[in-house]
Motif scaffolding. Structure first.
Motif, PDB file in Angstrom:
ATOM      1  N   LYS A 149       0.831  -1.212   0.000  1.00 43.80           N
ATOM      2  CA  LYS A 149       0.000   0.000   0.000  1.00 43.80           C
ATOM      3  C   LYS A 149       0.860   1.254   0.000  1.00 43.80           C
ATOM      4  O   LYS A 149       0.543   2.241  -0.659  1.00 43.80           O
ATOM      5  CB  LYS A 149      -0.932   0.018   1.219  1.00 43.80           C
TER       6      LYS A 149
ATOM      7  N   ARG B 278       2.407   1.707  -3.384  1.00 41.70           N
ATOM      8  CA  ARG B 278       1.381   2.213  -4.298  1.00 41.70           C
ATOM      9  C   ARG B 278       1.109   3.694  -4.026  1.00 41.70           C
ATOM     10  O   ARG B 278       0.889   4.484  -4.941  1.00 41.70           O
ATOM     11  CB  ARG B 278       0.101   1.386  -4.131  1.00 41.70           C
TER      12      ARG B 278
ATOM     13  N   GLU C  96       1.153   6.703  -6.735  1.00 46.43           N
ATOM     14  CA  GLU C  96      -0.028   7.550  -6.931  1.00 46.43           C
ATOM     15  C   GLU C  96       0.265   9.008  -6.598  1.00 46.43           C
ATOM     16  O   GLU C  96      -0.229   9.918  -7.262  1.00 46.43           O
ATOM     17  CB  GLU C  96      -1.199   7.043  -6.081  1.00 46.43           C
TER      18      GLU C  96
ATOM     19  N   GLN D 226      -5.590  12.281  -2.224  1.00 41.68           N
ATOM     20  CA  GLN D 226      -6.068  11.472  -3.344  1.00 41.68           C
ATOM     21  C   GLN D 226      -5.172  10.254  -3.569  1.00 41.68           C
ATOM     22  O   GLN D 226      -5.652   9.173  -3.914  1.00 41.68           O
ATOM     23  CB  GLN D 226      -6.165  12.319  -4.615  1.00 41.68           C
ATOM     24  N   ALA D 227      -3.877  10.424  -3.377  1.00 38.15           N
ATOM     25  CA  ALA D 227      -2.949   9.294  -3.537  1.00 38.15           C
ATOM     26  C   ALA D 227      -3.260   8.209  -2.512  1.00 38.15           C
ATOM     27  O   ALA D 227      -3.228   7.015  -2.834  1.00 38.15           O
ATOM     28  CB  ALA D 227      -1.515   9.772  -3.395  1.00 38.15           C
TER      29      ALA D 227
ATOM     30  N   ILE E  92      -6.165   7.571  -1.119  1.00 38.92           N
ATOM     31  CA  ILE E  92      -7.420   6.928  -1.522  1.00 38.92           C
ATOM     32  C   ILE E  92      -7.159   5.946  -2.670  1.00 38.92           C
ATOM     33  O   ILE E  92      -7.600   4.796  -2.634  1.00 38.92           O
ATOM     34  CB  ILE E  92      -8.478   7.979  -1.917  1.00 38.92           C
ATOM     35  N   ARG E  93      -6.420   6.398  -3.684  1.00 38.62           N
ATOM     36  CA  ARG E  93      -6.142   5.536  -4.838  1.00 38.62           C
ATOM     37  C   ARG E  93      -5.278   4.334  -4.454  1.00 38.62           C
ATOM     38  O   ARG E  93      -5.335   3.294  -5.104  1.00 38.62           O
ATOM     39  CB  ARG E  93      -5.483   6.343  -5.950  1.00 38.62           C
ATOM     40  N   ALA E  94      -4.478   4.497  -3.398  1.00 44.27           N
ATOM     41  CA  ALA E  94      -3.627   3.391  -2.940  1.00 44.27           C
ATOM     42  C   ALA E  94      -4.404   2.396  -2.088  1.00 44.27           C
ATOM     43  O   ALA E  94      -3.866   1.353  -1.717  1.00 44.27           O
ATOM     44  CB  ALA E  94      -2.433   3.942  -2.159  1.00 44.27           C
TER      45      ALA E  94
ATOM     46  N   SER F  44     -11.103   6.536   2.620  1.00 41.25           N
ATOM     47  CA  SER F  44     -11.324   7.931   2.213  1.00 41.25           C
ATOM     48  C   SER F  44     -11.644   8.811   3.416  1.00 41.25           C
ATOM     49  O   SER F  44     -11.411  10.018   3.385  1.00 41.25           O
ATOM     50  CB  SER F  44     -12.430   8.024   1.169  1.00 41.25           C
TER      51      SER F  44
END
Length: 198
Positions: free
Chosen positions: A31, A34, A38, A47-48, A50-52, A56
């Motif tokens: 994670k 990632r 991101e 945002q990175a 969340i995308r990882a 949220s």
């Protein structure tokens, strides 16, 4: 875990490739790895996160905490440096581009009668930095009697004021900071200063 970074170097016109390795003491958890990938997309930690795959609800805090980890911070810095070298963009190049935008003169794309020159005749700085060109027909009449009487051409180029602000921040002109210089000695007691304020 070893991350590899490649850098193009130029020596008297010859190209050489240098490989740098960043040794991390232990691999990042998937994670976190990632998150680094991101984060480099838009430099937005929330945002990175969340995308990882982080929640949220806590992404703002998680992103901020991850950026404070030395191993993650070091990896992000290394990736950013490698990316800057790859695209050959540094502070000097940014300032050079901002200066080019500042020097743009609308007279460069108009003929002597004030008409817009064909785009192929524009100076390259205009072709690179214009953000949009909209062309609309001007017509009279309707149906079969409709006739084109001209064209309306709208050109949008970078905001000059914002560009100047960016230049001002980039160099130490301090154009937006009030500067004052004082000399002499100040010999007031606390009570005297309060009396003068009231």
């Amino acid at each position: 875990m070893i991350h590899h970074f490649f850098q193009l170097l130029s020596y008297n016109g010859d190209i050489a490739i240098r490989e740098d390795r960043l040794m991390t003491s232990k691999p990042l958890p998937p994670k976190q790895d990632r998150f680094v990938e991101e984060y480099l997309l838009d430099l937005n930690a929330t945002q990175a996160a969340i995308r990882a795959g982080y929640s949220s609800k806590t992404a703002y805090r998680t992103g901020a905490d991850l950026l404070k980890k030395p191993q993650i911070h070091q990896l992000i810095d290394q990736y950013k440096m490698e990316r800057s070298q790859r695209v050959q963009m540094d502070a000097s190049r940014v300032l050079e581009r901002l200066t080019e935008i500042d020097a743009m003169d609308v007279a460069d794309i108009l003929d002597d009668d004030g008409r817009l020159l064909p785009i192929k005749q524009w100076p390259s700085v205009w072709r690179r930095y214009v953000t949009s060109v909209d062309v609309s027909e001007l017509a009279e009449g309707v149906g079969d009697e409709r006739q084109v009487i001209g064209f309306l051409k709208k050109i949008r180029w970078p905001d000059k004021l914002k560009n100047l602000e960016m230049i001002g921040r980039h160099v130490s002109v301090q154009a937006w900071k009030e500067q004052r210089e004082f000399s002499g000695e100040l010999q007031l007691t606390h009570e005297e200063a309060l009396d003068q304020l009231s």
